[in-house]
Write a protein that holds these residues in place. Structure first.
Motif, PDB file in Angstrom:
ATOM      1  N   ILE A 280       0.850  -1.191   0.000  1.00  0.00           N
ATOM      2  CA  ILE A 280       0.000   0.000   0.000  1.00  0.00           C
ATOM      3  C   ILE A 280       0.888   1.245   0.000  1.00  0.00           C
ATOM      4  O   ILE A 280       1.881   1.305   0.730  1.00  0.00           O
ATOM      5  N   CYS A 281       0.538   2.228  -0.828  1.00  0.00           N
ATOM      6  CA  CYS A 281       1.326   3.467  -0.922  1.00  0.00           C
ATOM      7  C   CYS A 281       1.201   4.269   0.380  1.00  0.00           C
ATOM      8  O   CYS A 281       0.091   4.554   0.835  1.00  0.00           O
ATOM      9  N   ASP A 282       2.349   4.603   0.966  1.00  0.00           N
ATOM     10  CA  ASP A 282       2.350   5.349   2.232  1.00  0.00           C
ATOM     11  C   ASP A 282       1.811   6.763   2.073  1.00  0.00           C
ATOM     12  O   ASP A 282       1.262   7.332   3.017  1.00  0.00           O
ATOM     13  N   SER A 283       1.983   7.351   0.884  1.00  0.00           N
ATOM     14  CA  SER A 283       1.613   8.760   0.696  1.00  0.00           C
ATOM     15  C   SER A 283       0.105   8.956   0.615  1.00  0.00           C
ATOM     16  O   SER A 283      -0.378  10.066   0.808  1.00  0.00           O
ATOM     17  N   CYS A 284      -0.652   7.896   0.279  1.00  0.00           N
ATOM     18  CA  CYS A 284      -2.083   8.131   0.075  1.00  0.00           C
ATOM     19  C   CYS A 284      -2.956   7.117   0.805  1.00  0.00           C
ATOM     20  O   CYS A 284      -4.114   6.918   0.449  1.00  0.00           O
ATOM     21  N   LYS A 285      -2.387   6.402   1.819  1.00  0.00           N
ATOM     22  CA  LYS A 285      -3.241   5.393   2.446  1.00  0.00           C
ATOM     23  C   LYS A 285      -4.251   6.016   3.409  1.00  0.00           C
ATOM     24  O   LYS A 285      -3.940   6.954   4.136  1.00  0.00           O
ATOM     25  N   GLU A 311      -5.461   5.521  -1.791  1.00  0.00           N
ATOM     26  CA  GLU A 311      -6.474   6.195  -2.621  1.00  0.00           C
ATOM     27  C   GLU A 311      -5.976   6.456  -4.034  1.00  0.00           C
ATOM     28  O   GLU A 311      -6.748   6.657  -4.951  1.00  0.00           O
ATOM     29  N   GLY A 312      -4.659   6.496  -4.182  1.00  0.00           N
ATOM     30  CA  GLY A 312      -4.058   6.863  -5.474  1.00  0.00           C
ATOM     31  C   GLY A 312      -3.529   8.281  -5.403  1.00  0.00           C
ATOM     32  O   GLY A 312      -4.249   9.187  -4.965  1.00  0.00           O
ATOM     33  N   CYS A 313      -2.276   8.468  -5.768  1.00  0.00           N
ATOM     34  CA  CYS A 313      -1.675   9.801  -5.761  1.00  0.00           C
ATOM     35  C   CYS A 313      -0.588   9.854  -6.829  1.00  0.00           C
ATOM     36  O   CYS A 313      -0.373   8.884  -7.555  1.00  0.00           O
ATOM     37  N   LYS A 314       0.091  10.991  -6.884  1.00  0.00           N
ATOM     38  CA  LYS A 314       1.122  11.175  -7.907  1.00  0.00           C
ATOM     39  C   LYS A 314       2.268  10.167  -7.724  1.00  0.00           C
ATOM     40  O   LYS A 314       2.794   9.618  -8.682  1.00  0.00           O
ATOM     41  N   ASN A 315       2.643   9.935  -6.448  1.00  0.00           N
ATOM     42  CA  ASN A 315       3.771   9.042  -6.146  1.00  0.00           C
ATOM     43  C   ASN A 315       3.579   7.629  -6.666  1.00  0.00           C
ATOM     44  O   ASN A 315       4.533   6.953  -7.003  1.00  0.00           O
ATOM     45  N   CYS A 316       2.308   7.168  -6.661  1.00  0.00           N
ATOM     46  CA  CYS A 316       2.073   5.759  -7.014  1.00  0.00           C
ATOM     47  C   CYS A 316       1.348   5.631  -8.347  1.00  0.00           C
ATOM     48  O   CYS A 316       0.737   4.603  -8.620  1.00  0.00           O
ATOM     49  N   LEU A 317       1.426   6.666  -9.191  1.00  0.00           N
ATOM     50  CA  LEU A 317       0.741   6.675 -10.489  1.00  0.00           C
ATOM     51  C   LEU A 317      -0.734   6.305 -10.337  1.00  0.00           C
ATOM     52  O   LEU A 317      -1.292   5.551 -11.138  1.00  0.00           O
TER      53      LEU A 317
HETATM   54 ZN    ZN Z   1      -0.135   6.871  -3.518  1.00  0.00          ZN
END
Ligand code: ZN
Length: 390
Positions: A280-285, A311-317
């Protein structure tokens, strides 16, 4: 690619972009009207850009020049490689071309030494599995096999293990196709099927080189299997990978290849199955509620627990995931497992026996990682091929 950008500049930029976005491969795909670029990141392909047919030939020629392959050959597949320096690091780029009606498709594999050489304890094993692993790899002899489909992390696991064992008192010889990267003090041999030096022939020579540890990239044929097992029975520790899904499947395949059950049972010290799950992406969890289906998968233990999802963000495309971790099944062969194999019990009994021994399955390892907030049920479904109802 704008007409004013040279293929040289474009290649520099696309390689840098790929490395910055942690891609393992760059795909260049000729279509009828376009030339598309995709990156594989954490095991998933993403479309990056679409170029004109005008750019296609120029870029392909540039890659062929870099890779030192025949620039005028368009009808046969070719393979080459080159080095790329970026941010004080050297990346080895492996090139492969494949002719299609719309032109040559090209895949560039980016090999990064730092990413391949992960320590065993950082691969994703739980505490018990790590203890078993540490016991397994100091076995004085025998065979340790890693299994799983392509891209399941079995090669990384093998490299991590060899790196751990790479000490002055060991003579390690590795037979590889291809050599992913060079490791100091390990004798690495490039296997080239079809040009004389295949696994079987290399194995014969290696046995005369007084090895303590042999790594055979992959066991593909009965002759290699036979020699590798013979070596394992005569005092050498042998590591290899095998394309099967689980331990009973592995035993079945080896017997099909003509290996006597007694040899399989006695020579194998352990089997490690692996798969890779996205984290899971840390920047948008964000916290979220499990669906009924997810509750069903996780069972009663999930009651009252909090779960998160990207949720989805720039870091994780926008994927909600960033990076990967391994899940494993680690089986250290003991007398019961050996006798089950020798006494020709049906494979279902071997399954049952492993279950009784409390050996954690891949699926159980994955579910643990959901409870630890590392991954999601959706990701387990993707990796284990189970349909997902969100
Ligand atoms: Zn993300």
């Amino acid at each position: 690619m704008a007409k004013q950008t040279s293929p040289v500049d474009w290649m520099e930029r696309i390689l840098a972009d790929a490395i910055d976005s942690r891609a393992s491969d760059i795909h260049l795909e000729p279509e009828r009207e376009s030339f598309n670029v995709r990156f594989r990141i954490d095991g998933i392909l993403y479309t990056i850009e679409s170029l004109t047919k005008y750019s296609q030939e120029k870029i392909i020629s540039r890659i062929k020049v870099l890779s030192n392959v025949n620039i005028t050959e368009h009808r046969l597949p070719q393979g080459g490689n080159f080095e790329f320096n970026y941010k004080d690091r050297i990346y080895n780029i492996r090139t492969s071309t494949l002719p299609t009606p719309n032109g040559e498709a090209i895949v560039l594999r980016i090999l990064n030494r730092e990413e391949i050489l992960i320590r065993i304890q950082d691969l994703g094993f739980d505490k018990n599995q790590l203890e078993t692993m540490n016991r397994l790899i100091i076995s004085p002899h025998g065979m340790i096999l890693t299994t799983g489909p392509s891209g399941s992390g079995k090669t990384t696991l093998l490299y991590s293990t060899l790196n751990e064992l790479n000490k002055p008192d060991n003579n390690i010889i590795a037979l590889e196709d291809p050599i992913e990267f060079q490791m100091p003090t390990i004798r690495q041999v490039q296997i080239t099927e079809g040009s004389g030096l295949d696994f079987a022939r290399a194995m014969r020579s290696v046995l005369r080189q007084d090895p303590d540890i042999i790594m055979v990239g992959e066991i593909r044929d009965p002759e290699t299997a036979q020699m590798a097992f013979q070596a394992a029975l005569t005092g050498i520790l042998v590591f290899s990978t095998f394309h099967t899904l689980d331990v009973p499947g592995l035993v079945a395949r080896l017997v099909e290849m003509g290996m006597p059950r007694s040899v399989v049972a006695q020579a194998i010290e352990g089997v490690v199955s692996s798969r890779l799950l996205r984290k899971i992406c840390d920047s948008c969890k964000k916290p979220y509620q499990l669906s009924d289906y997810e509750k069903m998968i996780l069972g009663d233990k999930s009651k009252g627990k909090k779960f998160q999802k990207g949720e989805g963000c720039k870091n994780c495309l926008n994927s909600g995931y960033f990076g990967r971790t391994g899940i494993f099944e680690v089986v250290h062969f003991d007398n019961e497992i050996r006798s089950s194999i020798i006494s020709k019990e049906p494979y279902a009994s071997l399954h049952k026996l492993l279950k009784e021994k409390g050996i954690k399955t891949l699926r159980e390892s994955a579910i643990d990682k959901v409870f630890q907030g590392i991954t999601t049920v959706e990701e387990i479904a993707r990796v284990t091929g189970v349909p997902y109802e969100g």
